[in-house]
Design a protein around this motif. Structure first.
Motif, PDB file in Angstrom:
ATOM      1  N   ARG A 112       0.856  -1.190   0.000  1.00  0.00           N
ATOM      2  CA  ARG A 112       0.000   0.000   0.000  1.00  0.00           C
ATOM      3  C   ARG A 112       0.890   1.238   0.000  1.00  0.00           C
ATOM      4  NH1 ARG A 112      -2.441  -0.164   6.198  1.00  0.00           N
ATOM      5  NH2 ARG A 112      -0.450  -0.144   7.253  1.00  0.00           N
ATOM      6  N   ASN A 150      -5.533   7.027   3.958  1.00  0.00           N
ATOM      7  CA  ASN A 150      -5.073   6.468   5.232  1.00  0.00           C
ATOM      8  C   ASN A 150      -3.653   6.938   5.495  1.00  0.00           C
ATOM      9  OD1 ASN A 150      -5.680   4.404   7.429  1.00  0.00           O
ATOM     10  ND2 ASN A 150      -3.649   3.782   6.739  1.00  0.00           N
ATOM     11  N   GLU A 151      -3.480   7.663   6.573  1.00  0.00           N
ATOM     12  CA  GLU A 151      -2.149   8.078   7.032  1.00  0.00           C
ATOM     13  C   GLU A 151      -1.280   8.615   5.885  1.00  0.00           C
ATOM     14  OE1 GLU A 151      -0.683   4.632   9.105  1.00  0.00           O
ATOM     15  OE2 GLU A 151      -1.741   5.171  10.939  1.00  0.00           O
ATOM     16  N   TRP A 315       4.203  -4.906  13.648  1.00  0.00           N
ATOM     17  CA  TRP A 315       5.241  -4.329  12.791  1.00  0.00           C
ATOM     18  C   TRP A 315       6.455  -3.829  13.565  1.00  0.00           C
ATOM     19  CZ3 TRP A 315       5.202   0.529  14.727  1.00  0.00           C
ATOM     20  CH2 TRP A 315       3.991   1.014  15.223  1.00  0.00           C
ATOM     21  N   GLU A 355      -0.976  -8.328   8.215  1.00  0.00           N
ATOM     22  CA  GLU A 355      -1.285  -7.865   9.577  1.00  0.00           C
ATOM     23  C   GLU A 355      -1.937  -8.942  10.447  1.00  0.00           C
ATOM     24  OE1 GLU A 355      -3.249  -4.015   8.229  1.00  0.00           O
ATOM     25  OE2 GLU A 355      -1.550  -3.304   9.419  1.00  0.00           O
ATOM     26  N   HIS A 358      -1.509  -8.875  14.225  1.00  0.00           N
ATOM     27  CA  HIS A 358      -1.907  -7.644  14.927  1.00  0.00           C
ATOM     28  C   HIS A 358      -3.115  -7.948  15.814  1.00  0.00           C
ATOM     29  CE1 HIS A 358      -2.967  -3.433  15.539  1.00  0.00           C
ATOM     30  NE2 HIS A 358      -1.887  -3.069  14.869  1.00  0.00           N
TER      31      HIS A 358
HETATM   32  C1  GAL Z   1      -1.789   1.941  10.891  1.00  0.00           C
HETATM   33  C2  GAL Z   1      -2.655   1.781   9.649  1.00  0.00           C
HETATM   34  C3  GAL Z   1      -3.646   0.654   9.805  1.00  0.00           C
HETATM   35  C4  GAL Z   1      -2.958  -0.571  10.325  1.00  0.00           C
HETATM   36  C5  GAL Z   1      -2.245  -0.233  11.604  1.00  0.00           C
HETATM   37  C6  GAL Z   1      -1.561  -1.405  12.253  1.00  0.00           C
HETATM   38  O1  GAL Z   1      -0.669   2.714  10.659  1.00  0.00           O
HETATM   39  O2  GAL Z   1      -3.371   2.967   9.401  1.00  0.00           O
HETATM   40  O3  GAL Z   1      -4.257   0.396   8.558  1.00  0.00           O
HETATM   41  O4  GAL Z   1      -2.046  -1.017   9.378  1.00  0.00           O
HETATM   42  O5  GAL Z   1      -1.273   0.745  11.348  1.00  0.00           O
HETATM   43  O6  GAL Z   1      -0.917  -1.034  13.436  1.00  0.00           O
END
Ligand code: GAL
Length: 681
Positions: A112, A150-151, A315, A355, A358
């Protein structure tokens, strides 16, 4: 700009990506969401390929079904635009739209954030998808807010593609008007970079040695501008059809190449994503910085905690799980610092993909888990805090936070790689956090009226105009406290005429002759009122003009020379700390500067965070015990969860949280009863 708050009461929920699951799972999900008190979910951010299946070909059937299902269950929707991850067909058709790195590598599909914000094809595509979504769902009763992209800036903020170079030239022409002005601003006489044609100017791509830092700083500004133009294009496309507030999720203290002071002006509601740094044993302090910064970006108005985690992320190098109760403490700390909605990434954990490790609100192990029980409990708590919504946080102290200065300081060939802005920001923020002195963040150009103390832990770059703003603040009676390496350069990253710190020389009453970085691992000491304090990394050779020397170097490169100075100027005071001072020294200096400024704050036992919000419904104190042992607090009011008057003193168990509606006779918590040093040690 619309400021209507999207949700009655405190918002609670998370990112919801049901497209990863069979339809039957959605029904289970909404049942669990209702059980947890979830009232707001963000959907659609990663679903471009499923919505626009080919260029201009849309399939809204599954999204119609999803929004209807959520609405039937009383769950409001923050509808995302999926523009952080364009579909495979887009890259097949427009391969030139990929992000190109400084080294000339075009980044591939399968991830992404891989599109150039300067790509004309991308700009067209984002407006098309945002318009299509807005046209279809502007009046859907579930949709209460829009979530663009997103971000922005993550994971890459700069693109060196051909389209970017062309757009950079246009941006430079607009900024400088003439090549002479650009040559002067960039100091192109150095290393023979003088330009005679706009067409010769490129992006500051990788070169044999270090590239012109002024050019790099401008390219960072340009890149930020391009990303923001993408946001504005989508926002305006949505606004053409829809009236709901529009946000995009920031990562306030990550500074991924976005100047959030500029972005905050463009959104209706500020929202933030924050993830704990698992390696940090006091990650709650980093959280507080992010929350205070987000509130400040929002101009003091309530904001949305749009993404944090119920437990570990996936991550970091070691993704430490949250301990029981930690998720609630994190959530309530955000709320205490101004958040009116608490959301997570994500509602249901992903089985597939990048992810899958997570954490989530509904974890892989399902509903009969500690995490889901804590999610339900948090939902119940937030459900009782509706009166807090709309209240605000008051601060008498402001920290300077300047994204551009940070970008500039991060460029190559600074005096020492060991002096970082993020580390200094945290080091100087810590004693304020421990002392419950609430802090706002401001840009040095902001109106500083109303603050008693301004702290500049890492203001490497400072324009002359902003220096004048700080000087006027002091002259009017404010206290200014700056750490080393302040105001080294102007807004072109050129050393100030007259030397380092020159535009603040009269403010601090000193001159800086030379920066004196230390060898790796070397330390030094300074003497302050008979006590020796440790420091490392950095010293400066400073000459007091009107300033009084408060501390001297005992050893290091300039033994016996002034290390910390205090200057009275007009009605105010300015402190300069010329070394990378350690924790004890910082605490002592902060104590004195706080006294100069006349700032007071409530006293709590160590490890207890206490923040007050005040609004139309009264004053609310949120007390969070970050330690495992019980603590006692002096508060007067009603426990908002039990609705019972709280005893005095109030015993707060290890790890527990108490939210108190303060009695009107005791709305203020600002009576210090012990010395600052006792409290912070
Ligand atoms: C953010 C992101 C999310 C998800 C998350 C995981 O930075 O906007 O989509 O990836 O991290 O911690």
């Amino acid at each position: 700009m619309t400021t209507t708050w999207p949700i009655p009461g405190i918002g609670y929920g998370g990112d919801y990506n049901p497209e990863q699951w069979p339809r039957a799972t959605w029904d289970d999900d909404v049942t669990l969401m209702r059980q947890a008190g979830i009232n707001l979910v963000s959907v659609g951010m990663w679903a471009w390929a499923l919505i626009e299946t080919d260029e201009g070909v849309f399939d809204f059937s599954w999204l119609d079904d999803l929004l209807d299902l959520l609405h039937r269950n009383g769950i409001a929707v923050d509808l995302g635009t999926p523009t952080a991850a364009p579909p495979a067909w887009f890259f097949a058709k427009y391969p030139e739209s990929r992000v190109v790195t400084r080294d000339g590598v075009a980044l591939g599909f399968g991830s992404r954030g891989m599109v150039s914000p300067s790509s004309p094809a991308y700009r067209e595509a984002i407006v098309r998808i945002a318009s299509a979504l807005a046209e279809r769902y502007a009046h859907h009763p579930a949709v209460v807010m829009w979530h663009v992209h997103n971000e922005y800036g993550a994971p890459v903020s700069e693109c060196y593609s051909h389209a970017s170079v062309l757009a950079f030239r246009t941006w430079l022409r607009e900024k400088y008007q003439s090549l002479d002005a650009l040559n002067h601003a960039w100091g192109t006489t150095v290393w023979g970079q003088h330009y005679t044609s706009w067409e010769h100017i490129g992006a500051p791509a990788a070169a044999p040695s270090v590239v012109n830092p002024s050019q790099r700083l401008d390219f960072a500004r340009f890149s930020d501008h391009q990303l923001r133009q993408c946001f504005i294009a989508e926002r305006d496309a949505i606004r053409a059809h829809a009236a709901q507030p529009i946000t995009t999720n920031f990562m306030a203290n990550q500074h991924w190449g976005v100047n959030l002071w500029e972005w905050a002006r463009e959104v209706d509601i500020v929202s933030d994503d924050h993830y704990l740094v698992a390696a940090d044993p006091e990650a709650e302090i980093g959280l507080a910085i992010a929350a205070d910064l987000t509130r400040s970006l929002a101009g003091g108005r309530p904001w949305i905690m749009l993404e944090h985690s119920t437990s570990g992320v996936n991550w970091q190098e070691r993704n430490v799980a949250k301990r029981p109760g930690e998720m609630a403490r994190n959530s309530m700390a955000h709320l205490a610092r101004g958040a009116d909605a608490i959301c997570f990434f994500q509602v249901r954990g992903a089985r597939w993909g990048q992810e899958k490790f997570h954490s989530a609100m509904i974890p892989h192990a399902g509903r009969d888990t500690r995490i889901f029980r804590e999610v339900v409990a948090l939902g119940e708590t937030l459900g009782q805090l509706g009166d807090v919504r709309g209240s605000t946080v008051h601060a008498e102290v402001a920290f300077l936070w300047d994204f551009e200065s940070m970008w500039a300081q991060d460029l190559e060939w600074r005096p020492s790689v060991d002096l970082g802005h993020k580390e200094r920001m945290r080091a100087w923020y810590e004693p304020f956090w421990r002392r419950n002195i609430t802090v706002d963040f401001v840009h040095p150009s902001h109106d500083l009226t109303g603050y008693r103390l301004v702290v500049a832990p890492a203001q490497y770059l400072l324009s002359k105009a902003d220096a004048a703003n700080l000087d006027a603040f002091v002259a009017r009676g404010g206290t200014l406290l700056a750490s080393c390496f302040t105001a080294a350069v102007d807004d072109n990253d050129a050393v100030h005429e007259g030397g380092y710190l020159a535009p603040l020389s009269e403010t601090f009453g000193i001159r800086v002759h030379e920066y004196l970085p230390l060898r790796q691992g070397d330390a030094l000491r300074v003497a302050l009122e008979g006590t020796h304090y440790g420091a490392d990394v950095w010293a400066e050779d400073i000459e007091p003009l009107s300033a009084q020397t408060v501390a001297t170097y005992i050893d290091g490169p300039v033994p016996g020379a002034p290390a910390i100075t205090r200057n009275t100027r007009g009605e105010g005071v300015a402190w300069y700390v010329s070394t990378r001072l350690g924790t004890e020294g910082i605490t002592t200096v902060v104590e004195q500067a706080v006294t100069d400024a006349g700032v007071s704050a409530p006293v709590t036992p160590p490890g207890v965070e206490l923040v007050t919000r005040t609004g139309d419904n009264g004053s609310f104190a949120v007390a969070i015990n970050h330690r495992d042992t019980p603590a006692e607090l002096q508060l007067h009011g009603t426990d908002m969860i039990t609705n019972l008057p709280i005893p005095t003193p109030l015993r707060i168990d290890g790890g527990a949280i108490v939210v108190v509606r303060l009695t009107p006779e005791h709305p203020s918590l600002s009576t210090p009863t012990e010395s600052f040093m006792e409290r912070t040690n």
